[in-house]
Enzyme design. Structure first.
Site, PDB file in Angstrom:
ATOM      1  N   SER A   7     -50.805  38.749   8.379  1.00  0.00           N
ATOM      2  CA  SER A   7     -51.390  38.572   7.054  1.00  0.00           C
ATOM      3  C   SER A   7     -52.911  38.668   7.083  1.00  0.00           C
ATOM      4  O   SER A   7     -53.529  39.049   6.082  1.00  0.00           O
ATOM      5  CB  SER A   7     -50.957  37.238   6.449  1.00  0.00           C
ATOM      6  OG  SER A   7     -51.401  36.156   7.265  1.00  0.00           O
ATOM      7  N   LEU A   8     -53.535  38.359   8.218  1.00  0.00           N
ATOM      8  CA  LEU A   8     -54.998  38.429   8.313  1.00  0.00           C
ATOM      9  C   LEU A   8     -55.516  39.862   8.444  1.00  0.00           C
ATOM     10  O   LEU A   8     -56.729  40.075   8.474  1.00  0.00           O
ATOM     11  CB  LEU A   8     -55.503  37.560   9.469  1.00  0.00           C
ATOM     12  CG  LEU A   8     -55.266  36.060   9.287  1.00  0.00           C
ATOM     13  CD1 LEU A   8     -55.707  35.299  10.524  1.00  0.00           C
ATOM     14  CD2 LEU A   8     -55.966  35.529   8.049  1.00  0.00           C
ATOM     15  N   GLU A  21     -53.332  28.793  11.144  1.00  0.00           N
ATOM     16  CA  GLU A  21     -52.235  29.187  12.030  1.00  0.00           C
ATOM     17  C   GLU A  21     -51.376  27.993  12.412  1.00  0.00           C
ATOM     18  O   GLU A  21     -50.230  28.148  12.816  1.00  0.00           O
ATOM     19  CB  GLU A  21     -52.776  29.900  13.275  1.00  0.00           C
ATOM     20  CG  GLU A  21     -53.511  31.190  12.953  1.00  0.00           C
ATOM     21  CD  GLU A  21     -52.665  32.241  12.250  1.00  0.00           C
ATOM     22  OE1 GLU A  21     -51.427  32.123  12.180  1.00  0.00           O
ATOM     23  OE2 GLU A  21     -53.250  33.221  11.761  1.00  0.00           O
ATOM     24  N   ALA A  81     -55.089  41.712   5.992  1.00  0.00           N
ATOM     25  CA  ALA A  81     -55.472  41.891   4.587  1.00  0.00           C
ATOM     26  C   ALA A  81     -56.831  41.240   4.343  1.00  0.00           C
ATOM     27  O   ALA A  81     -56.988  40.024   4.492  1.00  0.00           O
ATOM     28  CB  ALA A  81     -54.416  41.279   3.668  1.00  0.00           C
TER      29      ALA A  81
END
Length: 169
Positions: free
Chosen positions: A19-20, A85, A22
């Site tokens: 997701s990171l 995380e 993005a």
């Protein structure tokens, strides 16, 4: 003189693969989008996780994970990423290779803690995630940032689970 991907003594490089990737998610977490460079993490595999919309990586010989390195992450930003995380991942230092130059550099990354997790399967797909899950994940991430500034803050996993339980009602 170091390359553009060299972090200063007070900052770190962080290899991201889920997701990171993005920029919008990174912007919500760090209030900025740091410089980055496409990179490869050798001898790891990116798995999908049953019941989750984000991936996990684990060491797997002769596999590779394509991602990017966030450059110049400050200690407070690294603390935010650690909290995001949560306890499902362990921050490790790895060697990655920049795609454009094949330059090797060290970076932190987040490795799934449960190496025998039966919920890991297949390969996680970022392009599919962007279409199917990114909007909701972005809203969950905004909720997470509101939570960590509150005095009775929830962990990212608690925020994730409560957000997605609300969506399913």
């Amino acid at each position: 003189m170091g390359s553009a991907a060299t972090a200063t003594a007070a900052t770190s490089n962080v290899f991201v693969y889920g997701s990171l990737l993005a920029d919008d998610v990174v912007r919500v977490l760090l209030s900025r989008v740091p410089p980055s460079s496409p990179a490869i993490l050798p001898d790891f595999h990116r798995f999908s996780i049953k019941g989750r919309v984000y991936p996990a990586i684990l060491p797997v010989e002769d596999k590779k994970v394509i991602g990017k390195v966030l450059i110049g992450i400050t200690p407070p930003e690294l603390d935010i990423l650690d909290s995001f995380e949560d306890d499902e991942y362990e921050r490790k230092t790895v060697d990655v290779f920049l795609k454009e130059s094949s330059e090797k550099l060290q970076a932190h990354t987040y490795v799934w803690l449960n190496k025998t997790d039966p919920n890991l399967y297949g390969e996680w797909n970022f392009e599919e995630w962007k279409v199917v899950h990114m909007d909701n994940f972005l809203n969950m991430t905004k909720g997470f940032m509101e939570e960590i500034t509150a005095s009775d803050s929830k962990t990212r996993v608690e925020t994730y689970e409560s957000f997605y339980q609300e969506k399913d009602k």
